[in-house]
Design an enzyme around this catalytic site. Sequence first.
Site, PDB file in Angstrom:
ATOM      1  N   SER A  53      -9.775  -0.432   7.231  1.00 58.18           N
ATOM      2  CA  SER A  53      -9.196  -0.326   5.888  1.00 58.18           C
ATOM      3  C   SER A  53      -8.584  -1.595   5.327  1.00 58.18           C
ATOM      4  O   SER A  53      -8.201  -1.624   4.159  1.00 58.18           O
ATOM      5  CB  SER A  53      -8.149   0.789   5.866  1.00 58.18           C
ATOM      6  OG  SER A  53      -8.777   2.037   6.029  1.00 58.18           O
ATOM      7  N   LYS A  68       0.841  -1.191   0.000  1.00 52.92           N
ATOM      8  CA  LYS A  68       0.000   0.000   0.000  1.00 52.92           C
ATOM      9  C   LYS A  68       0.878   1.243   0.000  1.00 52.92           C
ATOM     10  O   LYS A  68       1.969   1.247   0.588  1.00 52.92           O
ATOM     11  CB  LYS A  68      -0.896  -0.025   1.248  1.00 52.92           C
ATOM     12  CG  LYS A  68      -1.929   1.089   1.344  1.00 52.92           C
ATOM     13  CD  LYS A  68      -2.779   0.892   2.594  1.00 52.92           C
ATOM     14  CE  LYS A  68      -3.835   1.963   2.746  1.00 52.92           C
ATOM     15  NZ  LYS A  68      -4.696   1.725   3.943  1.00 52.92           N
ATOM     16  N   SER A 109      -9.442   1.879   3.200  1.00 54.46           N
ATOM     17  CA  SER A 109      -8.623   2.674   2.294  1.00 54.46           C
ATOM     18  C   SER A 109      -7.641   1.838   1.476  1.00 54.46           C
ATOM     19  O   SER A 109      -7.049   2.333   0.529  1.00 54.46           O
ATOM     20  CB  SER A 109      -7.854   3.738   3.087  1.00 54.46           C
ATOM     21  OG  SER A 109      -6.946   3.137   3.999  1.00 54.46           O
TER      22      SER A 109
END
Length: 453
Positions: free
Chosen positions: A182, A80, A158
């Site tokens: 997330s 990420k 996210s």
Amino acid sequence: MTKPYGAMSIAELAALIQTGAVDPLEVTQGVLADIKAHPDKAIFVTLTEERAVAEAEASSKRLKEGRSLGLLDGIPIAWKDLFDLEGMPTTAGSKVLKAAHPAAKDAAVVDLLKQAGMVAIGRTNMSEFAFSGIGINPHYGTPHNPRSTDEPRIPGGSSSGAAVSVAAGLVPVAMGTDTGGSIRIPAGLNGIVGYKATRGRYLMDGVYPLATSLDSLGPLCRSVLDAVWIDAAMRGSSVAPVTRQPREALEVVVPTNGVFDGAEPGVVAAFEAAIERLQKQGCRISRTAFPAFDELPKLMAQYGPLVTAEAFALHRQKLAGPEAADIDPRVVARTRLGEKTSLADYIAILEARARMTAETEALIGDRFVAMPSVAHVAPPIAPLKADDDRFFATNGKTLRNTGFGNFLDWCGVSIPCGTGDAGMPVGFLLSGKANADGPLLQAAMAWEEVIRG
């Protein structure tokens, strides 16, 4: 080969690599080629092709010389866009960080997984500054949920690109962060496994924060076993401390308040079917109200959310300057709400959190908690892009179930348990109290097939 390397589980791919059936360089080149050929260009922010090839070549050399670093040697992983990778700026899904200084070294957990032989493929897209459970990003595009067959649907956030990169069969594992859901939200919405560790279980050096009193890490992958292997390596262990045991009946408590409010019938049906399967296998299921689940919304209404207060403290200089014009207006609006939380309010939130956590732990005892990961399946993207009110309402509902766990410092695993509306995946969230990660992973591994049905 019957399927792409990126569509395999870690366990499946490791068996091929360790036996010499495939070479790590071949695996890495195949994964990179499939990512480049994939039509959704919003999944990855950048590929680390030169680094990946070098790491794969080193893995190949080790294996040929009989010096395997273990089961993760040669396995590709996507990171990420919050994790420092040496020589690159960490942009956190934002345009305003593009000019940031390149990282002087890898984040601590990136280094640990490199030491285990894993190959860093690239950086995945995300909600800007990790501040949304939806996954829409106006700067780098929004990855589409690969399970949708009718219209483009949200990936969840996210860790949007991380989840989609696994669900689309591009990589066997991607690393996410979880401040309000997330990891578990996109795992649930994309039909994969997502493990959120207890906050503080891993080193956080080199991970761009959102709210440090809530931030935690974990992998998105294809099985609980894969998550167990990654968890061990992220803690510096060459052997997974979580072992398979003879399956014992679980004691699970299902909250009766909060988590089912406004839930889609298809989600409830899939979750309850999984509960019924567990019961038929001898698991003891009880249902009770969680007072904290009623108190938390009132606490947030009185003082503001904890995450918003800490996010404002982190980003206040950006919001006060010209950079604010280049940040997603929805992120700006939500972050600025944190300015209303005074220091006295913040301390009151922390005091209430400690009390509520202790009370809830006493209520749970040694049981696990089960609920739907998200109260709805992944909704279409277009209406959320077009309507701010709809976006914020959906975002709040999307984050609700998982957010309880972050506030109460739980660990949790989202496991696919069926489908709801439009044939979209439903996640079964099994949670444990703080630092119960070992027992949680052991239980999730033992009962995963029953939960999946």
